[in-house]
Design a protein around this motif. Sequence first.
Motif, PDB file in Angstrom:
ATOM      1  N   UNK A   1       4.269  15.472   8.671  1.00  0.00           N
ATOM      2  CA  UNK A   1       5.597  16.045   8.482  1.00  0.00           C
ATOM      3  C   UNK A   1       5.921  16.174   6.998  1.00  0.00           C
ATOM      4  N   UNK A   2       6.758  17.167   6.697  1.00  0.00           N
ATOM      5  CA  UNK A   2       7.069  17.509   5.306  1.00  0.00           C
ATOM      6  C   UNK A   2       8.256  16.717   4.776  1.00  0.00           C
ATOM      7  N   UNK A   3       8.190  16.498   3.460  1.00  0.00           N
ATOM      8  CA  UNK A   3       9.277  15.854   2.723  1.00  0.00           C
ATOM      9  C   UNK A   3       9.731  16.810   1.618  1.00  0.00           C
ATOM     10  N   UNK A   4      10.910  16.568   1.089  1.00  0.00           N
ATOM     11  CA  UNK A   4      11.437  17.389  -0.006  1.00  0.00           C
ATOM     12  C   UNK A   4      11.221  16.685  -1.342  1.00  0.00           C
TER      13      UNK A   4
ATOM     14  N   UNK B   1       3.695  17.600   2.736  1.00  0.00           N
ATOM     15  CA  UNK B   1       3.377  16.315   3.345  1.00  0.00           C
ATOM     16  C   UNK B   1       3.107  15.281   2.264  1.00  0.00           C
ATOM     17  N   UNK B   2       3.207  14.028   2.635  1.00  0.00           N
ATOM     18  CA  UNK B   2       2.986  12.941   1.681  1.00  0.00           C
ATOM     19  C   UNK B   2       1.584  12.969   1.085  1.00  0.00           C
TER      20      UNK B   2
ATOM     21  N   UNK C   1      11.825  12.285  -4.460  1.00  0.00           N
ATOM     22  CA  UNK C   1      11.337  12.684  -3.145  1.00  0.00           C
ATOM     23  C   UNK C   1      12.267  12.127  -2.087  1.00  0.00           C
ATOM     24  N   UNK C   2      12.690  13.002  -1.184  1.00  0.00           N
ATOM     25  CA  UNK C   2      13.503  12.599  -0.045  1.00  0.00           C
ATOM     26  C   UNK C   2      12.643  12.668   1.208  1.00  0.00           C
ATOM     27  N   UNK C   3      12.382  11.509   1.810  1.00  0.00           N
ATOM     28  CA  UNK C   3      11.543  11.437   3.006  1.00  0.00           C
ATOM     29  C   UNK C   3      12.407  11.819   4.195  1.00  0.00           C
TER      30      UNK C   3
ATOM     31  N   UNK D   1      -0.931   9.586   5.447  1.00  0.00           N
ATOM     32  CA  UNK D   1       0.395   9.861   4.903  1.00  0.00           C
ATOM     33  C   UNK D   1       1.149   8.569   4.606  1.00  0.00           C
ATOM     34  N   UNK D   2       1.023   7.606   5.496  1.00  0.00           N
ATOM     35  CA  UNK D   2       1.673   6.310   5.270  1.00  0.00           C
ATOM     36  C   UNK D   2       1.090   5.609   4.040  1.00  0.00           C
ATOM     37  N   UNK D   3      -0.224   5.710   3.867  1.00  0.00           N
ATOM     38  CA  UNK D   3      -0.857   5.093   2.701  1.00  0.00           C
ATOM     39  C   UNK D   3      -0.417   5.781   1.413  1.00  0.00           C
ATOM     40  N   UNK D   4      -0.268   7.103   1.469  1.00  0.00           N
ATOM     41  CA  UNK D   4       0.193   7.835   0.290  1.00  0.00           C
ATOM     42  C   UNK D   4       1.607   7.415  -0.088  1.00  0.00           C
TER      43      UNK D   4
END
Length: 351
Positions: free
Chosen positions: A167-170, A229-230, A245-247, A294-297
Amino acid sequence: MKSLRWLIVFLISGLVLSIGVGFGFSFTMQKPKYEDEEQAGLNQKVIIRFSHVVAESTPKGLAVARFAELVRQKTNGMVEIRVYPNATLYNDATEFDALQQDQVEMIAPATSKLSARYPAWMVMDLPYAFRDERMVGEAMDGPLGKLLFQAINDPNVKGLALWDNGFKQMTSNEPLRNPDDFKGKTFRIMASPVLRSQFAALGAQAESYGFDDLYRQLEMGSVEGEENTLSNIYSKRLYQVQKHMDVSNHGYLGYIVLINKTTWNRLSEKQRQAIQEAMAETTAWVRHYAHDINNRALTEMKDRHLMTIHMQTDAEKKAWKKAVSPLYDQYKDIIGEQVLAEWQKLNSRPQ
């Protein structure tokens, strides 16, 4: 003496010929014919070039490498997937045309890149359309996925799978907490009508640039922010040119794996089966792995304080969803009633 020499030559030639016939040798200059002409090409190695635009350490980059190795194993090396990452062969603006024109055999563009060509795929770009990766997997394994792959009706392009990227973040150089924070700013997007409308609904401008050029555009200030994505944000080092960054997990990003039909039709049935098996195994693997990477990033960026990271609150999410909700009515006729009906069935299931 001359007659004697000719006699000796004649006798030796006859002896050699007799030996050759006796041992089954053939002195014909013609190439041997195959009993079954369809078997003629099976001993020839097949080279398939797989071009993509992201780093090798991202979910897509690792999935391509894994897929290539599985194909090698399943075909005993007779089909070789040659991987060209980081837009070294084609960028995301040129790769699809290259695929159509037989200049490359496989690509894996983001769904957003192809939504204008195949409008049914716009459903994947709708903001907050999917709650999580599990819902995406259920969609692609069910009737919705079948409809989407049927929508790829290009005469020289075949869809094989959808690979997760998450999923994308801003990101931006200023915090993006509420819809008003977007007003007057310019964001980079992939060339998707839905994404352009998404930022318009938030009061922002949108510019389409290739992923390989994204870092430079942010560095130059051509755009003030972007969504990704992260794993892409981290591997592309966007934290070097973005402060915040806004998750938000506001949109899904996946990759449609495509193969050139000319290439597909030249493969034997066994080779096609091997590729499909390798693709199914890779797709199942990347569904789990994309979430983890993504979680690791995110953890890495937090621990190293690479950006100011804000986790979207429920109140902020509610405000964002309200601001972009008009997109569902705006695109319902373009996406198609049948596709949206299948999406609604999934969306209505209890969480």
